[in-house]
Design an enzyme around this catalytic site. Structure first.
Site: not given
Ligand code: A2P
Length: 333
Positions: A100, A129, A209, A238, A311
């Site tokens: 990422r 997510c 993140k 979530h 999620n």
């Protein structure tokens, strides 16, 4: 000619969801190859009435030509096999955190920065997510009012930790003695403010993140972001409590209108009628839901809101499949 698609980790929580969503979104698929470990290789998956045999993941298998190959088997598997697939000329959509933050690898939420994929071939990273749903709700506001600071607390479902975590919560709900194996503490009837490992600065990797992935997706690392990520005894979906400060003072009606007209975002904000999203109600859907939008009592440039998404779907599988759709759309333009 339909697409030739590979799914690595097809027997896992996200992999299974990817198979469902490929069907639901009616992609034109000619060939589907499912890969997993020795544990499930040889098993048959029912996909749209076809029986698809789970294949063992090997280097050779990754060298076959695919239009798209989706990885969802953890970071170590992505680290080893995604470059092999890429070198063979395949477009990889990776759901792990492995690539990422790598320079040159796009980190994509299709509605927000999907346009950057034009003429791209290689590994594409699917964001975390919690980051995806936060960016979905905040990007349309950032375009107009410019965000300075975000303070977010998450309430994350156990399905984000894979199939074994779903089983752990189910078992612990029935048996108070059932031991914690996936999580450091019992998750049933509890909240655990600890997702992924702790960094020396006191934040967890999951929290960091949310900071760095948001910067990359929005191409703006000037936004000050403070995250607290919490695992809660919810199976799917979530939730996030977000407080965001802008450069200019937003008008509440205008904010609601912006969110109402944003593709992939659903405004659910009518407290008088108990209208606000909860994970139980929105699980199984593909949108990002926003409610409880209110102005700060002290600062006209600050808003708070509540953001919920499934999620496994928008936070993982749906976003990955939408990346395929975006790539195909760009090719046909
Ligand atoms: P398997 O079912 O054969 O173990 P989850 O996130 O729900 O735990 O799922 C993880 C997914 O990653 C599963 O499909 C799992 O396959 C797959 N996987 C795990 N380890 C490997 C491996 N070494 N090689 C291939 N697939 C793997």
């Amino acid at each position: 000619m339909g697409l030739n698609i590979g799914v690595v980790g097809a027997t896992g929580a996200v992999g299974r969801k990817i198979l469902d969503i490929l069907l639901e979104r009616k992609l034109d698929i000619e060939e589907l190859h499912c890969f997993a470990s020795e544990r499930t290789a040889g098993e048959k998956l029912d996909w749209n009435g076809r029986l698809v045999v789970v294949e063992l993941l090997t280097e050779e298998a990754m060298k076959q030509p695919f239009d798209y190959i989706l990885f969802s088997a953890g970071g170590d598997i992505s680290l080893k096999y995604a470059p092999i697939a890429q070198e063979a000329g395949n477009t990889v959509i990776d759901n792990s955190s492995q690539w990422r933050m790598t320079d040159g690898i796009p980190l994509i939420v299709p509605e927000v920065n999907g346009h950057t994929l034009r003429n791209y071939q290689g590994i594409i990273a699917n964001p975390n997510c919690s980051t995806i749903q936060m960016v979905m709700a905040l990007a349309p506001l950032h375009r107009i009012y410019k965000m300075n600071r975000i303070v977010v607390s998450t309430y994350q479902a156990v399905s984000g930790s894979g199939h074994k975590a779903i089983v752990e919560l189910e078992k612990q709900m029935k048996d108070p003695e059932y031991p914690a194996q996936v999580y450091p503490k019992r998750i049933a009837a509890n909240c655990i403010p600890h997702i992924d490992v702790f960094n020396e600065n006191g934040f967890t990797k999951e929290e960091l993140k949310m900071v760095y992935e948001t910067h990359k997706i929005l191409s703006d690392d000037s936004i000050a972001i403070n995250a607290t990520t919490v695992r809660v005894p919810v199976f799917y979906g979530h939730s996030e409590s977000v407080t965001v400060t802008f450069e200019s003072a937003p008008r509440l009606m205008e904010v609601k209108e912006l969110l109402r007209s944003e593709p992939g975002v659903v405004l659910m904000d009518d407290a008088d009628n108990l209208e606000y999203p909860t994970p139980l109600e929105i699980a199984g859907t593909d949108d990002t839901y926003v409610g409880r939008i209110r102005k700060d009592l002290y600062d006209p440039c600050t808003l708070s809101m509540w953001i919920v998404a499934d999620n496994l779907r928008k936070g993982a599988a749906t976003n990955a499949v939408q990346i395929i759709e975006k790539m195909e759309e760009l090719k046909n333009q």
